[in-house]
Design an enzyme around this catalytic site. Sequence first.
Site, PDB file in Angstrom:
ATOM      1  N   SER A 156      37.057  30.957 -33.059  1.00 57.96           N
ATOM      2  CA  SER A 156      35.951  31.166 -31.369  1.00 57.96           C
ATOM      3  C   SER A 156      35.490  32.850 -31.025  1.00 57.96           C
ATOM      4  CB  SER A 156      37.710  30.676 -30.604  1.00 57.96           C
ATOM      5  OG  SER A 156      38.705  31.915 -30.336  1.00 57.96           O
ATOM      6  N   LYS A 157      36.682  33.367 -31.777  1.00 63.94           N
ATOM      7  CA  LYS A 157      36.388  35.074 -31.276  1.00 63.94           C
ATOM      8  C   LYS A 157      34.589  35.259 -32.280  1.00 63.94           C
ATOM      9  CE  LYS A 157      39.404  36.843 -30.269  1.00 63.94           C
ATOM     10  NZ  LYS A 157      39.452  37.154 -28.290  1.00 63.94           N
ATOM     11  N   LEU A 178      40.240  27.967 -36.699  1.00 66.45           N
ATOM     12  CA  LEU A 178      38.918  28.176 -35.195  1.00 66.45           C
ATOM     13  C   LEU A 178      40.158  29.161 -34.432  1.00 66.45           C
ATOM     14  CD1 LEU A 178      38.176  25.985 -33.708  1.00 66.45           C
ATOM     15  CD2 LEU A 178      39.848  25.147 -32.744  1.00 66.45           C
ATOM     16  N   TYR A 179      40.995  29.583 -34.516  1.00 65.84           N
ATOM     17  CA  TYR A 179      41.011  31.136 -33.997  1.00 65.84           C
ATOM     18  C   TYR A 179      39.902  31.910 -33.647  1.00 65.84           C
ATOM     19  CZ  TYR A 179      42.967  36.096 -32.732  1.00 65.84           C
ATOM     20  OH  TYR A 179      43.181  37.264 -32.236  1.00 65.84           O
ATOM     21  N   ALA A 180      39.684  32.331 -35.906  1.00 67.25           N
ATOM     22  CA  ALA A 180      38.617  33.144 -35.596  1.00 67.25           C
ATOM     23  C   ALA A 180      37.168  32.187 -35.549  1.00 67.25           C
ATOM     24  CB  ALA A 180      38.977  33.101 -37.352  1.00 67.25           C
TER      25      ALA A 180
END
Length: 335
Positions: free
Chosen positions: A155-156, A151-153
């Site tokens: 979001s970016k 999810l971090y990736a």
Amino acid sequence: MKILVTGTAGFIGSHVAMRLLDRGDEVIGFDNMSDYYDVTLKQARLARFADNPRYTHIAADLADREAVEAAFATHKPQRVINLAAQAGVRYAATNPHVYVSSNVTGFLHILEGCRHHGVEHLVFASTSSVYGANTKMPFSEHQSTEHPLTLYAASKKANEQMAHSYSHLYGVPSTGLRFFTVYGPWGRPDMALFLFTKAILAGEPIKVFNHGRHKRSFTYVDDIVEGVIRTLDQSPTGNSEWDGRRPDPASSNAPYRIYNIGNEQPVELLRYIELLEQSLGRKAKMEMFPLQAGDVPDTEADVSELIKNVGYRPRVAVDVGVTNFVDWYRHYYGT
């Protein structure tokens, strides 16, 4: 210049703010002092430059629309560096809403501020994690990034696409920088080098995933800062050769660019640990584990576009960088 920098109490943001102040810029810092990790470390970072007369601090959250709007309206920054984000790849497994609030909603508020206040250039942090399931090395900005693994990736990746839409619709010059495994003094306590150092000094075992066989483009923080500032000073223009029938993910006919910023010489994790052992003068007790879910086996940065267009490549060798971190850690914690 007057520059709004978000995340100035953070690892990279504090280094960027100091460099800008040192060269004579005025910095408006914006940080919510999240308790994701030790707030006293964030306070210590800020203390290095908070009393500089050219520094103004705003304690607020990017998800607070009114606070962001007020920052733009009151201070009227000429350029913006957005480094504030919910960091950490695995933290999203238990706290997904924080990532959307900070990394997506917060970034929208930054874009809106840039749009309505005529900002000359927005530079924002992305990540090598957007390459996700790609296995072709080295990672190039010209590759597809349609399969993020966390999810971090994701979001970016969303940030990159949001910035492009604002560049296209409203002419906001925007540059995204895909950071590759940044490390160095004043780093985050959840990062591998920090965790390893703390454990080794305490005589405790360290967790080594993928049996230490994966490689990373470990990039020293001063190299990152130099790239950020050089990029900030060169606003992108539309690529006249861009062809929508064969689109290039790295550029556009809008004033928009994406760059990798990372060390071109990837280092195996076991070698990274060996260098740390040498700097500490102690051996690590290693517990071996398989690759974690969401991790990729290797990363390797192709920075040829950064070299060509910004005139800079990361230069600090990993043995020097690890030693510098250990020296800082021992001094800061008195070990």
